[in-house]
Motif scaffolding. Structure first.
Motif, PDB file in Angstrom:
ATOM      1  N   THR B 222       0.946  -1.138   0.141  1.00  0.00           N
ATOM      2  CA  THR B 222       0.123   0.024   0.085  1.00  0.00           C
ATOM      3  C   THR B 222       0.760   1.373  -0.155  1.00  0.00           C
ATOM      4  O   THR B 222       0.550   2.196  -0.706  1.00  0.00           O
ATOM      5  CB  THR B 222      -0.946   0.022   1.302  1.00  0.00           C
ATOM      6  N   ASP B 223       1.949   1.113   0.753  1.00  0.00           N
ATOM      7  CA  ASP B 223       2.752   2.454   0.671  1.00  0.00           C
ATOM      8  C   ASP B 223       3.536   2.513  -0.424  1.00  0.00           C
ATOM      9  O   ASP B 223       3.897   3.832  -0.903  1.00  0.00           O
ATOM     10  CB  ASP B 223       4.054   2.104   1.756  1.00  0.00           C
ATOM     11  N   ALA B 224       4.066   1.474  -1.367  1.00  0.00           N
ATOM     12  CA  ALA B 224       4.431   1.456  -2.360  1.00  0.00           C
ATOM     13  C   ALA B 224       3.520   2.008  -3.681  1.00  0.00           C
ATOM     14  O   ALA B 224       4.070   2.971  -4.381  1.00  0.00           O
ATOM     15  CB  ALA B 224       4.905   0.163  -3.196  1.00  0.00           C
ATOM     16  N   ALA B 225       2.201   1.622  -3.276  1.00  0.00           N
ATOM     17  CA  ALA B 225       1.291   2.360  -4.520  1.00  0.00           C
ATOM     18  C   ALA B 225       1.159   3.964  -4.102  1.00  0.00           C
ATOM     19  O   ALA B 225       1.105   4.686  -4.953  1.00  0.00           O
ATOM     20  CB  ALA B 225       0.153   1.581  -4.175  1.00  0.00           C
ATOM     21  N   MET B 226       1.254   4.058  -2.825  1.00  0.00           N
ATOM     22  CA  MET B 226       1.023   5.628  -2.529  1.00  0.00           C
ATOM     23  C   MET B 226       2.359   6.448  -3.166  1.00  0.00           C
ATOM     24  O   MET B 226       2.158   7.532  -3.875  1.00  0.00           O
ATOM     25  CB  MET B 226       1.392   5.744  -0.932  1.00  0.00           C
ATOM     26  N   HIS B 227       3.487   5.807  -3.281  1.00  0.00           N
ATOM     27  CA  HIS B 227       4.629   6.469  -3.583  1.00  0.00           C
ATOM     28  C   HIS B 227       4.757   6.495  -5.192  1.00  0.00           C
ATOM     29  O   HIS B 227       4.827   7.445  -5.969  1.00  0.00           O
ATOM     30  CB  HIS B 227       5.880   5.731  -3.296  1.00  0.00           C
ATOM     31  N   ARG B 228       4.173   5.410  -5.896  1.00  0.00           N
ATOM     32  CA  ARG B 228       4.026   5.286  -7.243  1.00  0.00           C
ATOM     33  C   ARG B 228       3.157   6.438  -7.724  1.00  0.00           C
ATOM     34  O   ARG B 228       3.002   6.878  -8.816  1.00  0.00           O
ATOM     35  CB  ARG B 228       3.264   3.845  -7.717  1.00  0.00           C
ATOM     36  N   ALA B 229       2.044   6.811  -6.700  1.00  0.00           N
ATOM     37  CA  ALA B 229       1.066   7.880  -7.184  1.00  0.00           C
ATOM     38  C   ALA B 229       1.547   9.167  -7.501  1.00  0.00           C
ATOM     39  O   ALA B 229       1.169   9.712  -8.343  1.00  0.00           O
ATOM     40  CB  ALA B 229       0.161   8.018  -5.919  1.00  0.00           C
ATOM     41  N   ASN B 230       2.842   9.435  -6.796  1.00  0.00           N
ATOM     42  CA  ASN B 230       3.849  10.702  -7.272  1.00  0.00           C
ATOM     43  C   ASN B 230       3.775  10.848  -8.887  1.00  0.00           C
ATOM     44  O   ASN B 230       3.323  11.928  -9.498  1.00  0.00           O
ATOM     45  CB  ASN B 230       4.901  10.621  -6.655  1.00  0.00           C
ATOM     46  N   ALA B 231       4.225   9.873  -9.373  1.00  0.00           N
ATOM     47  CA  ALA B 231       4.400  10.060 -10.882  1.00  0.00           C
ATOM     48  C   ALA B 231       3.130   9.980 -11.538  1.00  0.00           C
ATOM     49  O   ALA B 231       2.882  10.694 -12.821  1.00  0.00           O
ATOM     50  CB  ALA B 231       5.388   9.032 -11.525  1.00  0.00           C
ATOM     51  N   VAL B 232       1.989   9.285 -11.074  1.00  0.00           N
ATOM     52  CA  VAL B 232       0.890   9.001 -11.798  1.00  0.00           C
ATOM     53  C   VAL B 232       0.247  10.335 -11.740  1.00  0.00           C
ATOM     54  O   VAL B 232      -0.671  10.936 -12.627  1.00  0.00           O
ATOM     55  CB  VAL B 232      -0.058   7.968 -11.316  1.00  0.00           C
ATOM     56  N   ILE B 233       0.151  11.098 -10.470  1.00  0.00           N
ATOM     57  CA  ILE B 233      -0.392  12.580 -10.459  1.00  0.00           C
ATOM     58  C   ILE B 233       0.241  13.845 -11.495  1.00  0.00           C
ATOM     59  O   ILE B 233      -0.416  14.227 -12.143  1.00  0.00           O
ATOM     60  CB  ILE B 233      -0.260  13.058  -9.042  1.00  0.00           C
ATOM     61  N   GLN B 234       1.524  13.403 -11.661  1.00  0.00           N
ATOM     62  CA  GLN B 234       2.302  14.251 -12.525  1.00  0.00           C
ATOM     63  C   GLN B 234       1.785  14.207 -13.957  1.00  0.00           C
ATOM     64  O   GLN B 234       1.389  14.943 -14.798  1.00  0.00           O
ATOM     65  CB  GLN B 234       3.555  14.097 -12.312  1.00  0.00           C
ATOM     66  N   GLU B 235       1.649  12.697 -14.197  1.00  0.00           N
ATOM     67  CA  GLU B 235       1.320  12.370 -15.781  1.00  0.00           C
ATOM     68  C   GLU B 235      -0.155  12.795 -15.928  1.00  0.00           C
ATOM     69  O   GLU B 235      -0.351  13.665 -16.892  1.00  0.00           O
ATOM     70  CB  GLU B 235       1.143  10.824 -15.564  1.00  0.00           C
ATOM     71  N   ALA B 236      -1.087  12.536 -14.984  1.00  0.00           N
ATOM     72  CA  ALA B 236      -2.652  13.156 -14.915  1.00  0.00           C
ATOM     73  C   ALA B 236      -2.601  14.697 -15.184  1.00  0.00           C
ATOM     74  O   ALA B 236      -3.232  15.178 -15.815  1.00  0.00           O
ATOM     75  CB  ALA B 236      -3.171  12.592 -13.706  1.00  0.00           C
ATOM     76  N   GLY B 237      -1.641  15.183 -14.359  1.00  0.00           N
ATOM     77  CA  GLY B 237      -1.689  16.657 -14.314  1.00  0.00           C
ATOM     78  C   GLY B 237      -1.304  17.309 -15.732  1.00  0.00           C
ATOM     79  O   GLY B 237      -2.116  18.245 -16.360  1.00  0.00           O
ATOM     80  N   MET B 238      -0.474  16.555 -16.336  1.00  0.00           N
ATOM     81  CA  MET B 238      -0.006  16.896 -17.802  1.00  0.00           C
ATOM     82  C   MET B 238      -1.190  16.763 -18.901  1.00  0.00           C
ATOM     83  O   MET B 238      -1.411  17.567 -19.647  1.00  0.00           O
ATOM     84  CB  MET B 238       1.198  16.141 -18.293  1.00  0.00           C
ATOM     85  N   ALA B 239      -1.805  15.560 -18.698  1.00  0.00           N
ATOM     86  CA  ALA B 239      -3.178  15.400 -19.398  1.00  0.00           C
ATOM     87  C   ALA B 239      -3.849  16.201 -19.204  1.00  0.00           C
ATOM     88  O   ALA B 239      -4.667  16.619 -20.191  1.00  0.00           O
ATOM     89  CB  ALA B 239      -3.503  13.777 -19.305  1.00  0.00           C
ATOM     90  N   PHE B 240      -4.259  16.686 -18.098  1.00  0.00           N
ATOM     91  CA  PHE B 240      -5.079  17.683 -17.864  1.00  0.00           C
ATOM     92  C   PHE B 240      -4.740  18.934 -18.434  1.00  0.00           C
ATOM     93  O   PHE B 240      -5.724  19.671 -18.978  1.00  0.00           O
ATOM     94  CB  PHE B 240      -5.325  17.925 -16.376  1.00  0.00           C
ATOM     95  N   ASP B 241      -3.707  19.300 -18.181  1.00  0.00           N
ATOM     96  CA  ASP B 241      -3.115  20.546 -18.781  1.00  0.00           C
ATOM     97  C   ASP B 241      -3.452  20.804 -20.607  1.00  0.00           C
ATOM     98  O   ASP B 241      -3.996  21.821 -20.977  1.00  0.00           O
ATOM     99  CB  ASP B 241      -1.738  20.686 -18.668  1.00  0.00           C
ATOM    100  N   GLU B 242      -3.294  19.706 -20.981  1.00  0.00           N
ATOM    101  CA  GLU B 242      -3.437  19.423 -22.465  1.00  0.00           C
ATOM    102  C   GLU B 242      -4.824  19.777 -23.006  1.00  0.00           C
ATOM    103  O   GLU B 242      -5.086  20.212 -24.041  1.00  0.00           O
ATOM    104  CB  GLU B 242      -2.997  18.147 -22.890  1.00  0.00           C
TER     105      GLU B 242
END
Ligand code: TPP
Ligand code: MG
Lengths: 301, 384
Positions: B222-242
């Motif tokens: 669960t902690d590992a998933a939380m850390h993986r979320a960091n990159a996923v948030i950035q990725e989603a943020g970029m898609a949102f920006d587009e």
């Protein structure tokens, strides 16, 4: 209806030999068949049936907490409805989960009218944590939080009338039953599941470890509970009792004397006054539900 | 399309566009307008969902748990006492890896009873395994819901998320908000595809009992998933920006940070005030800036470290306190900057709705420059 020969509650779980709750679960799934989703509350059943990575459940099963199985079931029911799915939802809880800590969620779910069946396996105490009293513990039973002692005869309060509480919520179908009568239990669970709306089945399920008897006597003791009138098996439809199992009643001490939890009523000295109070509880049950089979000729004048 | 709308309604509208299939929530000030608005939409058939009018917050989140486990996208909203009542369920939802999204209209916790804003409620659940986003304004409050669902439901993450916005300050304030279209949101947010669900065609057991041989590995994953979320948030943020042209690419936002010597760190609506104060101080030649934490869980440790590398002093504004220790944010920032030599000072500020003005921010900057910190700012000593 599903084939009742089908075993959807697998063997190999970690219950004590002679566990009433294990038998109840097996019968519940025989009645329910494959197209169900089961929500368990924390308690003996949940612990002995799902030691990760093993599970006894061959149907979809989820456990969240001790006190929220009805709310989780509400969510599942709504989710299935929204997705157009047809599975039936069953919440299972011990008497502690049902009568005590989970009553808020249970009341809410019944009042909202979700289409689900709640089944309480009633072993009359918190067994998983080591036999503490619950609102379902009978009068005078010795538990680890109501031990018999120099100034105590055990649990000082009678059992809470849970079916009446749920009937007051307008439930269309409520039944009590016992693991000693598998046919009766299966019929009632089926009827509960088939009835639209929130339905309730309370299954009397003796616990050899908590009550203090040998595991091979579970069914016999469950029968005695019914035969003495301390447990009544009945059905309620839309709030009215429609069917009651009648018996040729035996005196309560035939039931009490089989279990360590009532031993203080007989040893070191027989406590006639307390036994009489318990007999009075059975007599009141008999009168309220009309369970006595009236013989043509009275046995004794 | 720009609309002048109340924060709660902006959030409710955003939630509607996310197409939740089951909503279960219970009213509590200052969250109530959100669930009332959603109930109105359900009553008018504007939103195609099951709306469960539960008898408590405890059941609200429990119902969401069940609905999510059965494969539906779910939504709830609460605050303060309601969130505290959900405490046990919060840990459970995260442990079951169910991507529930819940709005928190941040409010103080009693006693004494307070309906006003601080961030003690969500901060107190920082260890529960929920992603935590904090909005500065109502535009962001709305947008973070789209982002939260996308990240939470991503199979690399599968964790629940809080979208936090300050009670009253944002929830009851009318601001212009750019309202997305359904078509845009559908493009950004695919339907929920759970990797597993309760289904009689493929039975699984969920929420089993784990012995010491297994428990720790569940926590690790669960902690590992939380850390993986960091990159996923950035990725989603970029898609949102587009799609939307609004930038949420990082877990933090930098404001006039480049040459800043005194750097503020804060979360939520207070950052608007901080930015205004910074503009004033900049005009006066002060080298001040702000690093706004938008995502508190996962904590963007590397981002914070990199952004504060050249700071002389960091002033952390905490609208919460871990009693007997410090504010939750300052502890994280100190950890991020451990060994860097950057001075980090904490200020407990604006608890229970105490107003924080530009003048206050300027005073904190002075305190930080003079090395005074780790204190409650603005105490009314006369009532102590
Ligand atoms: C909130 C909470 N309080 C207490 C417990 C500890 N606990 C776990 S099971 C249980 C008793 C269960 O009793 P019952 O529902 O009658 O089921 P049984 O074990 O008898 O089958 C208790 C007290 C818990 N898990 N959660
Ligand atoms: Mg029990």
């Amino acid at each position: 209806m599903e084939n009742e020969a089908c075993e959807l509650f697998d063997s190999g779980h970690r219950a004590c030999g002679g566990c009433g709750a294990a038998l109840a679960s097996r019968l519940i799934l025989k009645a329910a068949g494959k197209d169900v989703i089961v929500v368990s509350a924390t308690g003996c059943l949940e612990v002995f049936s799902t030691p990760y990575p093993e599970t006894a459940w061959k149907v979809p099963w989820v456990h969240s907490l001790f006190e929220n199985n009805s709310a989780v079931a509400s969510g599942i029911e709504a989710s299935l409805k929204r997705q157009g799915r047809k599975e039936k939802v069953i919440a299972i809880g011990g008497d502690g989960a049902t009568f005590d800590i989970g009553i808020l969620c249970l009341s809410g779910a019944f009042e909202r009218g979700h289409d689900f069946t709640y089944i309480c396996y009633d072993n009359e105490a918190y067994m998983n944590t080591g036999i503490q009293r619950s609102g379902a513990t009978p009068y005078d039973a010795s538990t680890t939080t109501t031990p018999a002692g120099r100034c105590s005869y055990g649990n000082p309060r009678p059992k809470k009338d849970m079916p009446a509480i749920l009937a007051a919520h307008g439930s269309p179908y409520i039944a009590t039953t016992s693991i000693a009568y598998p046919r009766d239990m299966i019929e009632k669970v089926k009827r509960a599941i088939e009835t639209q709306g929130p339905t309730y089945v309370q299954v009397h399920a003796p616990c050899c470890t908590g009550w203090g008897f040998e595991g091979e006597k579970t069914v016999a003791i469950a029968k005695l509970a019914l035969e003495t009138g301390l447990f009544v098996s009945y059905e309620m439809v839309d709030g009215s009792v429609v069917k009651v199992k009648k018996v040729l009643r035996k005196p309560v001490e035939e039931y009490l004397s089989t279990q360590r939890r009532f031993r203080h009523l007989f040893k070191p000295k027989r406590n006639d006054a307390e036994i009489a109070k318990i007999q009075a509880i059975a007599d009141r049950n008999a009168e309220k539900f009309g369970i006595d089979i009236k013989l043509k000729k009275p046995a004794a004048e | 399309m720009m609309e002048i709308t109340e924060g709660s309604h902006a959030v409710a509208h955003a939630v509607k566009l996310c197409r939740p299939q089951v909503i279960a929530a219970y009213p509590i000030t200052p969250q109530t307008h959100i669930v009332e608005a959603l109930a109105g939409m359900a009553a008018d058939g504007e939103i195609d969902c099951e709306y469960i009018t539960v008898e408590s917050e405890f059941s609200a989140l429990s119902a969401c748990l069940g609905a999510s486990a059965a494969g539906s996208r779910v939504y709830s909203a609460t605050t303060s006492q309601g969130l505290a009542l959900m405490f046990e369920v919060c840990f459970n939802v995260a442990g079951l890896r169910l991507p529930v999204v819940m709005t928190i209209a941040n409010r103080a916790l009693g006693a004494p009873l307070s309906i006003w804003n601080d961030q003690q409620d969500s901060i107190s659940l920082r260890d529960s395994g929920w992603l935590q986003f904090y909005a500065e304004d109502n535009q962001e409050a709305a947008d973070l819901h789209y982002l939260a669902y996308r990240v939470a439901e991503d199979h690399r993450v599968l964790l629940p998320a809080f979208v936090c916005f300050d009670g009253f300050v944002l929830s009851h304030t009318y601001e212009p908000v750019n309202v997305a279209s359904q078509e845009e949101i559908d493009r950004f947010l695919p339907p929920f595809q759970p990797p597993q669900r309760l289904d009689s065609k493929d039975p699984i057991s969920m929420g089993m009992y784990a012995t010491p041989e297994y428990y720790m590995e569940f926590r690790y994953e669960t902690d590992a998933a939380m850390h993986r979320a960091n990159a996923v948030i950035q990725e989603a943020g970029m898609a949102f920006d587009e799609i939307f042209g609004r930038n949420y690419c990082g877990l933090t936002e930098s404001y006039r940070l480049d040459d800043a010597e005194t750097v503020f760190i804060a979360m939520g609506s207070i950052c608007g005030t901080v930015k205004d104060a910074i503009d004033q101080m900049r005009d006066e030649g002060e080298k001040v800036g702000l690093l706004r934490i938008r995502c508190f869980r996962p904590f963007p440790l590397e981002e914070v470290r990199a952004a504060l590398r050249n700071a002389a002093v960091v002033a952390v504004l905490d609208r919460n306190i871990s009693l007997g220790s410090r504010g939750a944010v300052v502890l994280e920032v100190r950890d991020a900057l451990y060994g860097s030599g950057v001075k980090v000072l904490g200020y407990i500020i604006g608890l229970g709705g105490r107003d924080v003005t530009k003048a206050d921010i300027r005073k904190v900057a002075q305190l930080a420059k003079s090395g005074e910190g780790d204190l409650f700012y603005g105490l009314r000593r006369e009532v102590l």
